[in-house]
Design an enzyme around this catalytic site. Structure first.
Site, mmCIF file in Angstrom:
data_model
loop_
_atom_site.group_PDB
_atom_site.id
_atom_site.type_symbol
_atom_site.label_atom_id
_atom_site.label_comp_id
_atom_site.label_asym_id
_atom_site.label_seq_id
_atom_site.Cartn_x
_atom_site.Cartn_y
_atom_site.Cartn_z
ATOM 1 C CE LYS A 20 -4.548 1.073 1.899
ATOM 2 N NZ LYS A 20 -5.398 0.605 0.792
ATOM 3 C CD GLU B 252 -6.423 -3.684 -6.421
ATOM 4 O OE1 GLU B 252 -7.491 -3.336 -5.883
ATOM 5 O OE2 GLU B 252 -5.358 -3.808 -5.811
HETATM 6 C C1 LIG Z 1 -6.404 -0.218 0.443
HETATM 7 C C2 LIG Z 1 -6.696 -0.797 -0.889
HETATM 8 C C3 LIG Z 1 -7.719 -1.743 -1.096
HETATM 9 C C4 LIG Z 1 -8.681 -2.164 -0.021
HETATM 10 O O1 LIG Z 1 -8.093 -2.798 1.073
HETATM 11 P P1 LIG Z 1 -8.906 -2.937 2.435
HETATM 12 O O2 LIG Z 1 -7.941 -3.570 3.357
HETATM 13 O O3 LIG Z 1 -10.068 -3.800 2.159
HETATM 14 O O4 LIG Z 1 -9.295 -1.571 2.829
HETATM 15 C C5 LIG Z 1 -7.870 -2.272 -2.366
HETATM 16 N N1 LIG Z 1 -7.092 -1.903 -3.389
HETATM 17 C C6 LIG Z 1 -6.106 -0.989 -3.239
HETATM 18 C C7 LIG Z 1 -5.284 -0.589 -4.409
HETATM 19 C C8 LIG Z 1 -5.886 -0.401 -1.980
HETATM 20 O O5 LIG Z 1 -4.915 0.515 -1.834
#
Ligand SMILES: *Cc1c(COP(=O)(O)O)cnc(C)c1O
Length: 342
Positions: free
Chosen positions: A186, A222
Site C-alpha cells: 500500500k 482491481e
Molecule cells: C487499500 C486498498 C484496497 C482495499 O483494502 P482494504 O484492506 O479492504 O481496505 C484495495 N485496493 C487498493 C489498491 C488499496 O490501496
C-alpha cells in the site's frame, strides 16, 4: 460520561478530509522509535531531501472506527492493517512500526477524537489513516535513516456515492503497478500512477476504472482503489488472484463470510475480462468502498451488465453487505477477534 459530539451533519458527509483534534506522531532515529505522542498540529515539518518526497519511500493504511448501537466504539481487524503496513515497509526497506504499538496508537488517536466519531445509524464512520514516511537528509537513492509514523483520522461518508446503487466502470489502458512491482504494497507510487487512469474514466462518465493484470492484460485485477469480486451463475464467489493486487482485508473477510456464513463455494483465480458473462453479480470491496455493486463493465467498447441489467444490487452482494456492515457496526457477531472494542 459521553463526550459532546462535534457539530457535523453526519448524513451529508462525503469521503473527504475534515480536521480533527489530534493525530499521533512517532519518530524513528538512530535505529529506534520514540514513544510517540498526540499532537494538535496538522502539519509535518520534514527535511527537504526526505526520501518520501523524492523517491516515493512511503506507505499508508486505511481503516475505520464505528459506533455500535449501544455506543461502543469498534475497530475492524486492526491487527491486519498493522501486519500489512509491516509488509509495505519491508517492500520499500523502511523501518517497521511494531504491530502491537500500531494498534495501541490507533486506539489512542481514535479515543482522543471521540467527538468526531459518527454516531450509529448515520451511514458514516471515522476513517483512520496511518502512514509511514522516509525523512531526514539523504540525496542519494537509498533507504532513509529516519522515519515518521503518523495517524490522522477524519469522519467520512461513502466513497462511491449512491450507497448500494450499482456503479459503472470502464477498463483502463494504463496499469497501476508492474507485474513484479509494488502492487501488493500500500504505497503512494501505485496511486500516483492511477490518477490519470481515474480521471480519464470519470471524463468518460464512469465512476472509476478497472485495472487489468499488468502481465497479460487479460484478467480483471482491481477496481480503482478497491478489490474485485463476482458471483457466478452457479453461486460461486470469485475474486482475482494476482501478485500485483493489493491484499484487501475486506476481500479476505468477504471470502470468509461467503464460505462460512453463506455456505458458498469460493475461488481465488483468474477472472478473464473476455468471460464476464460468467458473472451474474459483481462488486468492488475495500475499507473506503465497503461493498459497491458493479452495474456494468465496459471493455474495448463492449459493455457487460450484471444483476438486472446493472440497475440493482444482486441478492448475494446485498447479503454480504449486510453481514459485513452488521459485524463492523456490532449488530452481528463476527468471527473471533474481528471486532476490537476501544
Ligand atoms: C487499500 C486498498 C484496497 C482495499 O483494502 P482494504 O484492506 O479492504 O481496505 C484495495 N485496493 C487498493 C489498491 C488499496 O490501496
Amino acid at each position: 460520561m459521553t463526550t459532546k459530539k462535534a457539530d457535523i451533519s453526519w448524513k451529508d458527509l462525503k469521503f473527504g478530509y475534515l480536521k480533527t483534534d489530534y493525530r499521533f506522531v512517532s519518530h524513528y532515529k538512530n535505529g529506534k522509535w520514540d514513544d510517540g505522542q498526540l499532537v494538535s498540529d496538522d502539519y509535518l515539518r520534514i527535511h527537504e531531501s526526505s526520501t518520501a518526497l523524492h523517491y516515493g519511500q512511503q506507505c499508508f493504511e486505511g481503516m475505520k472506527a464505528y459506533t455500535a448501537k449501544d455506543g461502543r466504539i469498534l475497530l475492524f481487524r486492526p491487527d491486519r492493517n498493522a501486519a500489512r503496513m509491516r509488509q509495505s515497509c519491508e517492500a520499500l526497506l523502511m523501518a517497521v512500526y511494531p504491530e502491537d504499538k500500531f494498534v495501541d496508537a490507533v486506539k489512542k488517536v481514535v479515543k482522543a477524537n471521540e467527538r468526531f466519531i459518527p454516531p450509529y445509524g448515520e451511514g458514516a464512520s471515522l476513517y483512520i489513516r496511518p502512514f509511514l514516511i522516509g525523512v531526514g537528509e539523504n540525496v542519494g537513492v537509498k533507504p532513509a535513516s529516519e522515519y515518521v509514523f503518523s495517524i490522522f483520522v477524519t469522519p467520512v461518508g461513502p466513497y462511491f456515492k449512491g450507497g448500494l446503487n450499482p456503479c459503472h466502470f470502464v477498463t483502463s489502458e494504463f496499469d497501476r503497478a508492474a507485474p513484479r512491482g509494488t502492487g501488493a504494497a500500500k504505497v503512494g507510487g501505485n496511486y500516483a500512477a492511477s490518477l490519470k487512469a481515474h480521471q480519464i474514466a470519470v471524463e468518460q462518465g464512469y465512476t472509476d476504472c478497472i485495472y487489468l493484470d499488468p502481465a497479460t492484460r487479460t484478467n480483471i485485477e482491481e477496481v480503482g482503489a478497491a478489490n474485485f469480486f463476482g458471483i457466478t451463475k452457479d453461486n460461486v464467489f470469485v475474486t482475482p488472484d494476482s501478485p500485483s493486487i493489493l491484499p484487501s482485508i475486506t476481500k479476505y473477510s468477504l471470502l470468509h463470510l461467503a464460505e462460512h456464513n453463506l455456505k458458498l463455494k469460493t475461488e481465488q483465480r483468474d477472472v478473464p475480462v473476455s468471460n464476464l458473462d460468467e458473472l451474474v453479480e459483481a462488486g468492488a470491496c475495500g475499507t473506503a468502498a465497503v461493498i459497491t455493486p458493479i452495474g456494468s463493465i465496459t471493455h474495448c467498447g463492449i459493455t457487460t451488465k450484471f444483476y438486472r441489467d446493472g440497475t440493482e444490487v444482486g441478492p448475494i452482494t446485498k447479503k454480504l453487505y449486510d453481514l459485513l456492515t452488521g459485524i463492523q457496526f456490532g449488530d452481528i457477531e463476527g468471527p473471533e477477534n474481528w471486532v476490537v472494542e476501544l
